[in-house]
Scaffold this motif. Sequence first.
Motif, mmCIF file in Angstrom:
data_model
loop_
_atom_site.group_PDB
_atom_site.id
_atom_site.type_symbol
_atom_site.label_atom_id
_atom_site.label_comp_id
_atom_site.label_asym_id
_atom_site.label_seq_id
_atom_site.Cartn_x
_atom_site.Cartn_y
_atom_site.Cartn_z
ATOM 1 N N ILE A 41 -22.191 5.489 -13.439
ATOM 2 C CA ILE A 41 -22.452 5.075 -12.068
ATOM 3 C C ILE A 41 -22.084 6.221 -11.139
ATOM 4 C CG2 ILE A 41 -21.857 3.460 -10.218
ATOM 5 C CD1 ILE A 41 -21.212 1.403 -12.388
ATOM 6 N N GLN A 42 -23.012 6.539 -10.256
ATOM 7 C CA GLN A 42 -22.793 7.569 -9.243
ATOM 8 C C GLN A 42 -23.080 6.948 -7.883
ATOM 9 O OE1 GLN A 42 -21.733 10.695 -10.103
ATOM 10 N NE2 GLN A 42 -21.454 11.126 -7.948
ATOM 11 N N GLN A 43 -22.108 6.989 -6.994
ATOM 12 C CA GLN A 43 -22.274 6.423 -5.659
ATOM 13 C C GLN A 43 -22.213 7.534 -4.629
ATOM 14 O OE1 GLN A 43 -19.266 3.625 -4.484
ATOM 15 N NE2 GLN A 43 -20.212 3.233 -2.507
ATOM 16 N N ILE A 50 -27.523 4.468 -11.338
ATOM 17 C CA ILE A 50 -26.922 3.959 -12.563
ATOM 18 C C ILE A 50 -27.784 4.414 -13.728
ATOM 19 C CG2 ILE A 50 -26.261 1.898 -13.861
ATOM 20 C CD1 ILE A 50 -25.890 0.504 -11.144
ATOM 21 N N LYS A 51 -27.140 5.001 -14.725
ATOM 22 C CA LYS A 51 -27.845 5.451 -15.917
ATOM 23 C C LYS A 51 -27.271 4.704 -17.108
ATOM 24 C CE LYS A 51 -29.108 9.540 -18.536
ATOM 25 N NZ LYS A 51 -29.123 11.004 -18.520
ATOM 26 N N ILE A 61 -31.584 3.685 -12.843
ATOM 27 C CA ILE A 61 -31.779 2.715 -11.768
ATOM 28 C C ILE A 61 -31.198 3.323 -10.497
ATOM 29 C CG2 ILE A 61 -31.274 0.377 -10.962
ATOM 30 C CD1 ILE A 61 -30.567 -0.222 -13.983
ATOM 31 N N GLU A 62 -31.986 3.342 -9.439
ATOM 32 C CA GLU A 62 -31.503 3.824 -8.154
ATOM 33 C C GLU A 62 -31.745 2.744 -7.107
ATOM 34 O OE1 GLU A 62 -33.126 7.583 -7.026
ATOM 35 O OE2 GLU A 62 -32.485 8.559 -8.869
ATOM 36 N N PHE A 63 -30.744 2.520 -6.278
ATOM 37 C CA PHE A 63 -30.904 1.550 -5.203
ATOM 38 C C PHE A 63 -29.931 1.862 -4.077
ATOM 39 C CE2 PHE A 63 -27.726 -0.228 -8.023
ATOM 40 C CZ PHE A 63 -26.758 -0.720 -7.166
ATOM 41 N N THR A 64 -30.246 1.309 -2.912
ATOM 42 C CA THR A 64 -29.399 1.421 -1.736
ATOM 43 C C THR A 64 -28.971 0.018 -1.343
ATOM 44 O OG1 THR A 64 -30.602 3.387 -1.012
ATOM 45 C CG2 THR A 64 -29.291 2.242 0.653
ATOM 46 N N LEU A 65 -27.693 -0.145 -1.063
ATOM 47 C CA LEU A 65 -27.186 -1.459 -0.671
ATOM 48 C C LEU A 65 -27.946 -1.984 0.534
ATOM 49 C CD1 LEU A 65 -23.309 -1.014 -0.992
ATOM 50 C CD2 LEU A 65 -24.859 -2.132 -2.587
ATOM 51 N N GLY A 66 -28.346 -3.257 0.458
ATOM 52 C CA GLY A 66 -29.050 -3.901 1.556
ATOM 53 C C GLY A 66 -30.547 -3.679 1.567
#
Length: 74
Positions: A41-43, A50-51, A61-66
């Motif tokens: 996990i990389q923030q 997330i790999k 998987i790549e995402f942005t909160l909200g």
Amino acid sequence: MAYNGTWKIDRNENYEKFMEEMGVNIMKRKLGAHDNLKITIQQDGNKFTIKESSNFRTIDIEFTLGVNFEYSLA
């Protein structure tokens, strides 16, 4: 607080039985029971990468909160 790090499966009790209940065939169950899943996990602020990597596949998987994003399980 950042969630950066790498985690590796320590044990997978009853995982083969779980896969059987999910309808996974016996060959995939046997392979999956000995898989070495690692999650990284990389923030960066609200953005997460997330790999999931194992002996048999790698998923990024790549995402942005909200923010809605598409993701589906195998």
